[in-house]
Structure formats: structure tokens, C-alpha cells
Design a protein around this motif. Structure first.
Motif, PDB file in Angstrom:
ATOM      1  N   ASP A   1       0.683  -1.162  -0.149  1.00  0.00           N
ATOM      2  CA  ASP A   1      -0.147   0.019  -0.172  1.00  0.00           C
ATOM      3  C   ASP A   1       0.589   1.294   0.014  1.00  0.00           C
TER       4      ASP A   1
ATOM      5  N   SER B   1       4.676   2.425  -3.545  1.00  0.00           N
ATOM      6  CA  SER B   1       5.197   3.513  -4.798  1.00  0.00           C
ATOM      7  C   SER B   1       4.983   4.586  -4.957  1.00  0.00           C
TER       8      SER B   1
ATOM      9  N   SER C   1       1.091   6.645  -4.203  1.00  0.00           N
ATOM     10  CA  SER C   1       0.237   6.083  -3.249  1.00  0.00           C
ATOM     11  C   SER C   1      -0.643   6.486  -2.557  1.00  0.00           C
TER      12      SER C   1
END
Length: 421
Positions: A386, A389, A392
């Protein structure tokens, strides 16, 4: 707006005081981790007598940033408090990471009719039918030669708009008096295939050339991550050059390069280097190794191997920059580097110089975005996927939680005791 490097000159004119350097890694929206760590540093420094309203531009003499670190570093150098930067950054995240649809990408290629009209019609139908057909349309679209934005996940204009709003229009350049510190931004020059650290040091060799470049363009170039954002064109000395994110160089963590630019004679600052005369604070956006338990030889097809190699090179460069700082500096804080060298915090013996021979005092604040790393922070409920990235945005609250945990557990008043505000 020209200020003849007023802020930089004021910092350079200081005599007899220890120098304080701040280096900020790249990492997209994970810069929210950086911001929470900076908030803790600012709060600790404000506890010193008479410093209740201190901003970090008053404390640090030289700030360096790559990619998202360039955005945060520039705002810090302009004298903004961390709370304000947090608000700005949340706006950046909401506006920057808005994906373009396939149709929007193909719209950029309208100068190639009638094929594009045909493709647009195909893709519009495909998007209605589902992801599979849309993916086919996307692949066809990418084969077309057209506008640079056709090949990026996100458009460049929203970020440009925000940078101009908070940094200034074209008249605001590196010599602006809006900058209260020395500032180093790391870009990658695609035209010459070379790293491009650019700063507002008025004694630098290329200061006359670089002083004419709009500051927002330099920050935008440092954040132009390939595949995520379009590259940035900049006129340099009458020549149009193309730049992308400085994170594709070995200076995504710009800490050691910052030290070199502050001390080496060719950079024309020549600040004295010693454990008592220089503090280097390095702040990361989260380490995220590409763990692949159970991977087999037959799994290493060309695409996977290529992606893995790029990631490995990126992580190795990060590791090397941090390791160099811990060897040549007196390290007060930092996570374990590996099982062999551990963390080198206050390490002595062997080939390491004695403390009084170290070139600076060093602290490194970062998080490891793995199951074990998040568990060590007391955040076992956060899933690594989660928050790894760079885009995100949907998990911004989790990134802030990670930053606050790192700040609470790692940032200590004692790290700054010998370098008062």
C-alpha cells in the motif's frame, strides 16, 4: 524577481559557526514520510530558548533535494514552516497524481490523423467494454509518435500550475531573495546523459548561466519521473535541453553529494569539514527492497529481469550514498545497513577514522517498507504494497503514520545538541 542570491550570501557570510546541511531523498508521494520527520526536527529546535517560531531555513545553511525532495527542499529554503509545507504537499498529491485516460493520451496525438481519429473511436468503445480491450487500445496508442505526454501516466500541467503558485513565475530564478539558504537540486540531463546538480551558490562555475533558469522549471525537471510525468525542456545558455527526474541518477539520496559541494574546492564554498564543524541530516522516503521469496530461474523472464535490475541499481545507489556518509561522518542515528556492517552508529575501530577525524556529524532518518520494517515501527497493520509506490495517494494517511512513527522513535534532541539553533 532578482535578489542577487541574498539568502545564499547571508549564509555564506557566517563566520566561526558550525555548518548545518539537510538532504532530502526522492520518492513521490512518500515525501509525506519526510515531512513528518521534518516536523519533529522543527518542533525540537523550537524548544531552544528564543526559538519558538523557528523555521528550518533559519537553522540549516544548505538544503539539497532530489525529485519530491526538491519540492520540499525548495519550500523549506523559501522559509516556509513544515505545517504549511504539509498543507501544500497534500494539495500537490491530489492534483499531481490524477491519471490520464487512454483517450486523453491519444488526444495528445491529434496531429497524426486519420489514424488517431480511428484509434480514439476504437479506444472509446474499448473503455466502455472493459479493461481488457482498453489495454489493447493503450498498447496501440503507445506505438504512435506524438506529444511527450502520450507516454506518461500523469499529465505535467497540474504540477506546473502548483509550482508556479507556490514558488513563483518565470521571473523567480535561483538568484531570488525568496531563497533563504543555499539550495541544491538534482536533475538528470537527458540531452547529455549526465547528472545535473544545480545550486544557487553565486561562486559556482556556472552560476551566471543557471541564474537565468526559472526556479519552477528546475524543480519540475527534478520531479519528472520517467513513465510517470513528461520530461521538462529547459533553455540553458541558448540551447534547449531535456531533463528528467534526478532520481534516475545515483543521487536520489543527495546527502554525500551535498557534503562534497559544501566542502570541495571546485564548488567554491570550501566550508571546513570536521565532526564538530558540520552536521549533515539525511531524510529518506522509505526503503523498499524488491523481496521475491521463492523466485525460480524460470520466473526470470526478460520483463521481470529488466524491472528487477533497475530496482536493484536504484537501491544499491541509495545504500552506497548512505554508507559513505556513515564511514566518513560520525553517525549518531541510522537503521541497519546489512548484517555485516550493522548500522555503524558511533562505530570505531578497523579502517574507520577516529571520531575527531570524521568529516561531519551524520544522522539518517528513514523507514523500511517491508512487513518486518513496519512491524518494528509498531505498524503491523499497514501492508507494504500500500505504501511502496511513489503514487500511493490513496494511502497518504498511512504514509503520514509511518513518518510520525519514525520521527517519534528516531529523532532525538541529542542529535542536535552540539549544533544549537
Amino acid at each position: 524577481m532578482s535578489g542577487d542570491y541574498a539568502g545564499a550570501r547571508q549564509k555564506m557570510a557566517k563566520k566561526g559557526e558550525p555548518r548545518k546541511l539537510l538532504a532530502l531523498d526522492g520518492g513521490g508521494i512518500r515525501g509525506l514520510i519526510t515531512i513528518e520527520i521534518l516536523a519533529k526536527i522543527e518542533a525540537l529546535l523550537r524548544q531552544q530558548p528564543g526559538k519558538s517560531n523557528l523555521v528550518l531555513a533559519e537553522y540549516f545553511d544548505y538544503i539539497a533535494g532530489t525529485s519530491t525532495g526538491a519540492v520540499i527542499g525548495t519550500l523549506l529554503s523559501m522559509g516556509k514552516p513544515v505545517d504549511k509545507i504539509r498543507d501544500i504537499y497534500e494539495q500537490f498529491g491530489e492534483d499531481m497524481f490524477v491519471s490520464k485516460s487512454i483517450t486523453e493520451r491519444l488526444e495528445k496525438l491529434k496531429d497524426v490523423p486519420p489514424l488517431v481519429d480511428h484509434m480514439l473511436e476504437k479506444v472509446e468503445k474499448a473503455e466502455k467494454k472493459g479493461r481488457e480491450l482498453a489495454g489493447i487500445g493503450k498498447n496501440y496508442g503507445k506505438r504512435l509518435v506524438g506529444d511527450k505526454e502520450a507516454y506518461s501516466k500523469y499529465p505535467g500541467d497540474p504540477l506546473i500550475k502548483k509550482l508556479k503558485e507556490f514558488i513563483g513565475e518565470d521571473a523567480v530564478t535561483l538568484e531570488t531573495d525568496k531563497l533563504k539558504t543555499l539550495l541544491l537540486l538534482v536533475l538528470h540531463n537527458v540531452t547529455t546523459d549526465s547528472p545535473w546538480p544545480v545550486c544557487n551558490n553565486p561562486n559556482a562555475k556556472n552560476h551566471a548561466r543557471d541564474a537565468k533558469i526559472p526556479l519552477w522549471q528546475l524543480v519540475r525537471a527534478s520531479t519528472a519521473a520517467p513513465l510517470y510525468f513528461p520530461p521538462q525542456e529547459i533553455m540553458v545558455g541558448g540551447e534547449k535541453l531535456l531533463f528528467v527526474d534526478g532520481g534516475v541518477t545515483s543521487y536520489n539520496n543527495p546527502a554525500f553529494q551535498l557534503f562534497l559541494q559544501a566542502t570541495l574546492a571546485p564548488y567554491h564554498l570550501d566550508w571546513p569539514a570536521s565532526e564538530k564543524k558540520m552536521l549533515l541530516v539525511s531524510v529518506g522516503t522509505g526503503l523498499h527492497p524488491n523481496l521475491q521469496p521463492g523466485v525460480r530461474e524460470e520466473d526470470m523472464h526478460a520483463l521481470r529481469a529488466g524491472k528487477g535490475a533497475a530496482k536493484a541499481l536504484f537501491n544499491t545507489a541509495q545504500y552506497q550514498q548512505d554508507l559513505l556518509c556513515r564511514v566518513f561522518g560520525w553517525c549518531l542515528s541510522g537503521d541497519e545497513l546489512d548484517e555485516e556492517v550493522s548500522n555503524l552508529v558511533e562505530a570505531k575501530g578497523g579502517p574507520l577514522p577516529e571520531r575527531e577525524r570524521r568529516l561531519f556529524t551524520y544522522v539518517r532518518y528513514n523507514a523500511t517498507l517491508t512487513d518486518d520494517g513496519l512491524r518494528d515501527l509498531g505498524l503491523p497493520d499497514i501492508k507494504p504494497d500500500d505504501v511502496r509506490s511513489t503514487d500511493s495517494v490513496a494511502h497518504a494517511n498511512k504514509l503520514r503514520k509511518i513518518g510520525k512513527k519514525v520521527a517519534d522513535l528516531r529523532v532525538k534532541e541529542g542529535h542536535f545538541r552540539n549544533f544549537p539553533a
